[in-house]
Structures are given as structure tokens and as C-alpha cells.
Design a protein around this motif. Structure first.
Motif, PDB file in Angstrom:
ATOM      1  N   LYS A   2      46.053  56.337  48.957  1.00 20.40           N
ATOM      2  CA  LYS A   2      44.731  55.936  49.457  1.00 20.40           C
ATOM      3  C   LYS A   2      44.386  54.530  48.961  1.00 20.40           C
ATOM      4  CE  LYS A   2      40.124  57.901  49.677  1.00 20.40           C
ATOM      5  NZ  LYS A   2      39.025  57.308  49.669  1.00 20.40           N
ATOM      6  N   SER A   3      43.783  53.750  49.820  1.00 18.05           N
ATOM      7  CA  SER A   3      43.425  52.380  49.439  1.00 18.05           C
ATOM      8  C   SER A   3      42.213  52.365  48.520  1.00 18.05           C
ATOM      9  CB  SER A   3      43.103  51.561  50.685  1.00 18.05           C
ATOM     10  OG  SER A   3      41.845  51.922  51.220  1.00 18.05           O
ATOM     11  N   ALA A  37      34.209  39.487  48.993  1.00 21.50           N
ATOM     12  CA  ALA A  37      34.580  40.734  49.659  1.00 21.50           C
ATOM     13  C   ALA A  37      36.047  41.027  49.358  1.00 21.50           C
ATOM     14  CB  ALA A  37      34.359  40.626  51.160  1.00 21.50           C
ATOM     15  N   GLY A  38      36.368  42.295  49.144  1.00 22.15           N
ATOM     16  CA  GLY A  38      37.759  42.660  48.900  1.00 22.15           C
ATOM     17  C   GLY A  38      37.896  44.081  48.429  1.00 22.15           C
ATOM     18  N   GLN A  52      41.876  40.307  47.011  1.00 24.40           N
ATOM     19  CA  GLN A  52      41.768  39.916  48.420  1.00 24.40           C
ATOM     20  C   GLN A  52      42.818  40.636  49.255  1.00 24.40           C
ATOM     21  OE1 GLN A  52      42.442  35.751  49.090  1.00 24.40           O
ATOM     22  NE2 GLN A  52      42.329  35.942  51.289  1.00 24.40           N
ATOM     23  N   THR A  53      43.993  40.870  48.670  1.00 31.38           N
ATOM     24  CA  THR A  53      45.105  41.480  49.384  1.00 31.38           C
ATOM     25  C   THR A  53      45.572  42.718  48.631  1.00 31.38           C
ATOM     26  OG1 THR A  53      45.793  39.286  50.128  1.00 31.38           O
ATOM     27  CG2 THR A  53      47.438  41.057  50.270  1.00 31.38           C
ATOM     28  N   TRP A  54      45.838  43.809  49.359  1.00 32.70           N
ATOM     29  CA  TRP A  54      46.294  45.047  48.735  1.00 32.70           C
ATOM     30  C   TRP A  54      47.327  45.722  49.622  1.00 32.70           C
ATOM     31  CZ3 TRP A  54      46.231  50.030  50.578  1.00 32.70           C
ATOM     32  CH2 TRP A  54      46.567  51.022  49.663  1.00 32.70           C
ATOM     33  N   CYS A  59      48.935  44.148  44.566  1.00 36.48           N
ATOM     34  CA  CYS A  59      47.755  43.455  45.069  1.00 36.48           C
ATOM     35  C   CYS A  59      47.856  41.994  44.653  1.00 36.48           C
ATOM     36  CB  CYS A  59      46.465  44.097  44.559  1.00 36.48           C
ATOM     37  SG  CYS A  59      46.309  44.098  42.772  1.00 36.48           S
ATOM     38  N   ALA A  60      47.045  41.133  45.286  1.00 39.09           N
ATOM     39  CA  ALA A  60      47.100  39.697  45.002  1.00 39.09           C
ATOM     40  C   ALA A  60      45.734  39.074  45.158  1.00 39.09           C
ATOM     41  CB  ALA A  60      48.099  39.020  45.944  1.00 39.09           C
ATOM     42  N   ASN A  61      45.625  37.850  44.649  1.00 42.28           N
ATOM     43  CA  ASN A  61      44.389  37.061  44.742  1.00 42.28           C
ATOM     44  C   ASN A  61      43.215  37.839  44.136  1.00 42.28           C
ATOM     45  OD1 ASN A  61      45.849  35.051  46.155  1.00 42.28           O
ATOM     46  ND2 ASN A  61      45.575  36.212  48.034  1.00 42.28           N
TER      47      ASN A  61
END
Length: 80
Positions: A2-3, A37-38, A52-54, A59-61
Motif C-alpha cells: 500500500k502506498s 504536496a507528496g 515527491q516520488t514513491w 522513494c526520492a526527493n
């Protein structure tokens, strides 16, 4: 997997006073809110981290925001 939750965070960022001489006057600074936002990666007593990225393995940023700077956090949902 799950995210993490998608969130919108309103917070007050630290800022620098204008450079140069002030000649005895207080420098003018603005404490306007900023928005991030993220994906909410962690939420502790001291602060949060938002990516920011997943994707499931990474994940990143990532930005870390101290709790005392957060004005409001809105959960936007998740991507399931």
C-alpha cells in the motif's frame, strides 16, 4: 504494498533577511506560507518527511519539515 498517504502541507519556511546594511532599522521579512504536496513517509513528534516520488521499494526527493513550522496538513488520499 500500500502506498503512503498523499498529503498537502502548508508550512512556514525559514528565510534570510535582505543582504546589506540596515542602518538601525529592522529588516523586512515575510513569513508567507509555502505548500508541499507528496507522499507522507514519516510523521513523528519532531516532524514529518514527504517524498515527491514513491514506489514500493524506494522513494526520492524527500523534504523534512519540523512540526513547529507546519500550519496545516491535509490528507489528499492514497493511490492504493
Amino acid at each position: 504494498m500500500k502506498s503512503p498517504l498523499l498529503v498537502l502541507v502548508q508550512w512556514i519556511d525559514a528565510c534570510h533577511a535582505p543582504a546589506g546594511w540596515c542602518f538601525g532599522e529592522s529588516p523586512q521579512v515575510d513569513f508567507d506560507p509555502v505548500y508541499t504536496a507528496g507522499f507522507l513517509m514519516s510523521d513523528t513528534k519532531k516532524g514529518i518527511t514527504v517524498a515527491q516520488t514513491w514506489f514500493p521499494e524506494d522513494c526520492a526527493n524527500i523534504i523534512a519539515i519540523p512540526k513547529g513550522m507546519i500550519v496545516k496538513m491535509t490528507v489528499l488520499g492514497d493511490i492504493k
